[in-house]
Design an enzyme around this catalytic site. Sequence first.
Site, short mmCIF file in Angstrom:
data_model
loop_
_atom_site.label_atom_id
_atom_site.label_comp_id
_atom_site.label_asym_id
_atom_site.label_seq_id
_atom_site.Cartn_x
_atom_site.Cartn_y
_atom_site.Cartn_z
N LEU A 103 0.88 -1.17 0.00
CA LEU A 103 0.00 0.00 0.00
C LEU A 103 0.91 1.22 0.00
CD1 LEU A 103 -2.83 -0.79 2.61
CD2 LEU A 103 -3.06 -0.64 0.12
N ASP A 104 0.54 2.24 -0.75
CA ASP A 104 1.35 3.45 -0.81
C ASP A 104 1.56 4.05 0.58
OD1 ASP A 104 1.42 3.21 -3.54
OD2 ASP A 104 -0.25 4.59 -3.88
N TYR A 105 2.61 4.83 0.72
CA TYR A 105 2.95 5.51 1.97
C TYR A 105 1.76 6.29 2.51
CZ TYR A 105 6.11 8.19 5.09
OH TYR A 105 6.74 8.75 6.18
N ASN A 106 1.00 6.94 1.62
CA ASN A 106 -0.13 7.77 2.03
C ASN A 106 -1.48 7.11 1.79
OD1 ASN A 106 1.25 10.09 3.06
ND2 ASN A 106 1.84 10.58 0.95
N THR A 107 -1.49 5.79 1.70
CA THR A 107 -2.73 5.03 1.58
C THR A 107 -2.92 4.22 2.85
OG1 THR A 107 -2.55 4.85 -0.82
CG2 THR A 107 -3.95 3.24 0.27
#
Length: 236
Positions: A103-107
């Site tokens: 999962l993305d850093y900001n997800t």
Amino acid sequence: MEKMRINKYLASLGIGSRRAIDKLADEGRIRVNGVIATAGTKVSNEDTIEINGKKIKKEVEKKVYYMLNKPLEVLSSVTDDRGRKTVVDLIKCKERIFPIGRLDYNTTGLIILTNDGELFNRVIHPRSEIYKQYYVKVLGEVKEESVEKLKTGVKLEDGYTLPALVKVIKSEKGKSELELCIREGRNRQVRRMMESINCPVISLKREKIGKLSLGKLKLGEYRKLTDEEIKYLYSL
């Protein structure tokens, strides 16, 4: 003991996924009996195996399976050379676990962690075609023509996406909310898909992986998978 490919053998010991082990071999970081191993090297319990100069333990770890609701600004990796917090840091266990997928850093949202390399390969392999459900907030109004594009596949710089399942929850001037299900795992895929229809993401949360759901799990919380959930993932 019959010899097996080194990626399968090390995955069975909970060292990492087969893909991660192949990468270590390609980088020349694995030695078998003092000789640099390749991805095709076959081994057994009788061989001495070193990773980065450190001998591995031959005891098979107990297989463990966790579901985590990943918070913002946490990396989906085992370690980080810049000292940032990772998903592994959030789970207290003695086994050497690793995340299945990213999962993305900001997800935020659902991510599975385990020391079972075989399960990793089952979930990640394209043949599983497992849908991941996301709750997405975006800038702009998601119009019907844009929904149809997402449903049929949009063109990104690395090719067309597979058809997505789309449900618009709310769409007003300036902001929209939708439920998006995809069965691929390209880098930043959901964000890029929304950018392709001129609706950049404000926030993104993964709520489901196949039949597995976050339920009431709060940000930063985790739990063990049930036997039924593990059996389901192995059925993929």
